[in-house]
Design a protein around this motif. Structure first.
Motif, short mmCIF file in Angstrom:
data_model
loop_
_atom_site.label_atom_id
_atom_site.label_comp_id
_atom_site.label_asym_id
_atom_site.label_seq_id
_atom_site.Cartn_x
_atom_site.Cartn_y
_atom_site.Cartn_z
N GLU A 1 41.18 30.99 36.83
CA GLU A 1 42.20 29.96 37.01
C GLU A 1 42.04 28.84 36.00
N ARG B 1 50.92 38.71 41.41
CA ARG B 1 50.01 39.85 41.57
C ARG B 1 50.67 41.11 40.99
N THR C 1 48.25 38.85 37.75
CA THR C 1 46.89 38.71 38.27
C THR C 1 46.53 39.85 39.23
N HIS C 2 45.27 39.81 39.68
CA HIS C 2 44.77 40.74 40.70
C HIS C 2 44.97 42.20 40.29
N CYS D 1 37.22 40.02 42.67
CA CYS D 1 37.63 38.81 43.35
C CYS D 1 36.74 38.55 44.58
N ASP D 2 36.38 37.30 44.79
CA ASP D 2 35.57 36.94 45.94
C ASP D 2 36.28 37.34 47.23
N ASP E 1 37.49 40.09 48.02
CA ASP E 1 38.56 41.07 47.83
C ASP E 1 38.11 42.08 46.76
N HIS F 1 40.20 44.18 44.04
CA HIS F 1 40.89 43.59 42.90
C HIS F 1 39.90 42.88 41.97
N GLU G 1 39.19 39.89 38.97
CA GLU G 1 39.62 38.56 38.52
C GLU G 1 40.03 38.67 37.05
#
Length: 413
Positions: free
Chosen positions: A213, A257, A301-302, A314-315, A317, A320, A322
C-alpha cells in the motif's frame, strides 16, 4: 565573425529576443528556397535571409549564423559552414529524418524524456530515497517462466544481463539502506511490439519497513508529479489522452481485486482457471485487461498465491499474494509487491520455478546464492515496485508505440 560575437543560442531562445537583436546560433540547413535557408536545431527552425557567403551551403550542412533577428526571421546572415554531408541528404533511413519528421515529434519526445528523468529523481530525492546503481551482468537473471535473459560472454563465471535489478537491490536493503531507487536498462529476450523492447528502461524502488500500500501511494504521487513537470501550466488538470478517451491521473487511484475484475469483465471465476495458467492469462489479456484503466488508472491487487513470485502472502489470507499491478489505458505500467523476506520460502519458490522452466524446455538459470544469503541475514518488511519508464512517457505524451519515445529503438540498430 565580429570580435564581440554574442553567445550562441538555441533557435527557441532566438525567438524570444526583441526585434533588431544581433543573434548567433548553429543548426542544420534543412531547406533552401529563393536564396533563403531554413536552419534547424533540436528546438525548431528559422529562416535566414540575405546570407553573406561565397556559395550557398549545401543541404544538410551544419552552419553557424550571425545576423539580425527581426521578430520573424534572421536577416543579413553571416554564415560559417561547420561541416557538410558527404552523401545525399537527407538519407531516407537516416537518423535526421527519423527524429525530425512529423514536425520533429520524436525530438520533442526525447526532450520530454530528459524532463521525465529529472522529475523522477526530484520526486525520490524529495522523499529521502538514495539513488543506487547495481550490476547489469549478474549470476542469475531470475527464474520467472515468462522471461528469458541474454547471456554475457567473456566472464570468468556464467553471467546474464538483468531482467530486473531486484535481487541486487534487496541485498542493499539487507545491508541497511531502507529507501532506495534506481533507473537502469533491463534486458529480456524475444520481447517486441508496441509496448515491448528487448532492452528498455526500468525504474525500481524499495521502501523498508513498508508494504504494498505504501508503494502504491508512491506510484500515484510519482506519476502525478512527473505529469505536472511535463506540463507548461502546472494548473492544468492531470488528464492525458488515452486510446479511447481522457484518463484522469489524479491520486488516489482505485484498487480492484483481480478476482473481482475477472467476474466483472469476463463473467468467470478466476479461481476455476488457476489449474491452467495459460488459460488464465488468455482470459485476462482478451476479456479483462482491455477494460481496465480506461478513464482512471487502477491497481489490480490480491493476485493468487500461486502467482506470488517474490511477493509475500497477504496477512490472514494465504490464498492471495501482496502483489499489485497498475493498469492504465488497458496496459500494465508497473508490477509491485509487499516483498517476501522468508529465505526458506523464497528458495522453495525458486526451486519450483527451476523445475517449471525445465519441464517447459526453457533455459534453467542458477539460484542467486548471495541473494538468498541476504534473505537469511534478514530484510526489513519491505514494499517494492518496478515501473516501465518508456511506458510512463508514452502515457504522458499520448504515444501509441514504444519506438517513438526511445532515442534509438531496437529495430533501428
Amino acid at each position: 565573425m565580429s570580435a564581440t560575437q554574442p553567445p550562441r543560442d538555441a533557435i527557441e531562445s532566438v525567438r524570444r529576443y526583441p526585434a533588431t537583436t544581433t543573434v548567433t546560433f548553429t543548426g542544420r540547413v534543412a531547406s533552401v528556397l529563393d536564396g533563403a535557408l531554413l536552419v534547424q536545431d533540436a528546438t525548431g527552425g528559422l529562416w535566414v535571409d540575405g546570407a553573406d557567403t561565397d556559395a550557398t551551403p549545401p543541404l544538410g550542412a551544419w552552419i553557424e549564423v550571425e545576423g539580425i533577428w527581426d521578430g520573424s526571421r534572421v536577416r543579413d546572415g553571416l554564415l560559417t559552414v561547420l561541416n557538410a554531408p558527404t552523401a545525399p541528404f537527407p538519407n531516407r533511413a537516416g537518423d535526421w529524418r527519423w527524429l525530425t519528421e512529423q514536425g520533429g515529434r520524436r525530438l520533442r519526445n526525447l526532450q520530454a524524456r530528459a524532463q521525465m528523468m529529472r522529475a523522477v529523481r526530484s520526486y525520490f530525492d524529495g522523499q529521502d530515497f538514495v539513488e543506487v546503481e547495481t550490476p547489469l551482468a549478474v549470476p542469475s537473471p531470475g527464474l520467472d517462466t515468462h522471461l528469458d535473459a541474454f547471456g554475457v560472454d567473456g566472464s570468468r563465471a556464467p553471467r546474464w544481463l538483468i531482467t530486473s535489478p531486484e535481487y541486487q537491490m534487496k541485498r542493499l536493503l539487507a545491508g541497511g539502506l531502507q529507501r532506495i531507487y534506481q533507473t537502469c536498462r533491463c534486458f529480456r529476450r524475444d520481447e517486441a511490439g508496441a509496448l515491448h523492447q528487448p532492452e528498455f528502461s526500468m525504474l525500481e524502488w524499495y521502501r523498508g519497513c513498508a508494504g504494498a500500500e505504501d508503494v502504491m501511494a508512491d506510484t500515484e504521487q510519482l506519476v502525478a508529479h512527473v505529469a505536472r513537470v511535463l506540463r507548461r501550466d502546472a494548473s492544468e488538470p492531470l488528464v492525458v489522452q488515452g486510446r479511447k478517451g481522457p484518463i484522469d491521473l489524479t491520486p488516489p487511484w482505485p484498487r480492484l481485486r483481480i478476482a473481482d475484475a475477472f467476474q466483472r469483465h469476463a463473467g468467470v471465476d478466476a479461481y476455476t482457471l488457476l489449474a491452467d495458467e495459460t488459460r488464465f492469462f488468455e482470459v485476462y489479456a482478451t476479456q479483462v485487461e482491455p477494460h481496465l484503466g480506461r478513464d482512471k488508472p487502477v491497481f489490480l491487487t490480491h493476485w493468487p498465491a500461486s502467482m506470488a513470485s517474490l511477493a509475500r502472502l497477504c496477512d490472514g489470507d494465504p490464498a492471495h499474494a501482496e502483489r499489485f499491478e497498475a493498469i492504465v489505458d488497458a496496459g500494465e505500467l508497473c508490477n509491485g509487491f509487499g516483498e517476501l523476506v522468508d529465505a526458506n520460502e523464497q528458495e522453495r519458490r525458486l526451486l519450483r520455478d527451476q523445475e517449471t522452466r525445465r519441464a517447459l524446455g526453457l533455459p534453467v538459470y542458477p539460484l542467486d546464492a548471495r541473494f538468498l544469503d541476504a534473505l537469511r541475514e534478514g530484510l526489513p518488511p519491505s514494499g517494492g515496485n518496478a515501473l516501465g519508464l518508456d511506458r510512463l512517457l508514452m502515457l504522458l505524451l499520448g504515444e501509441a508505440h514504444i519506438d517513438d519515445v526511445c532515442a534509438i529503438p531496437h529495430d533501428r540498430l
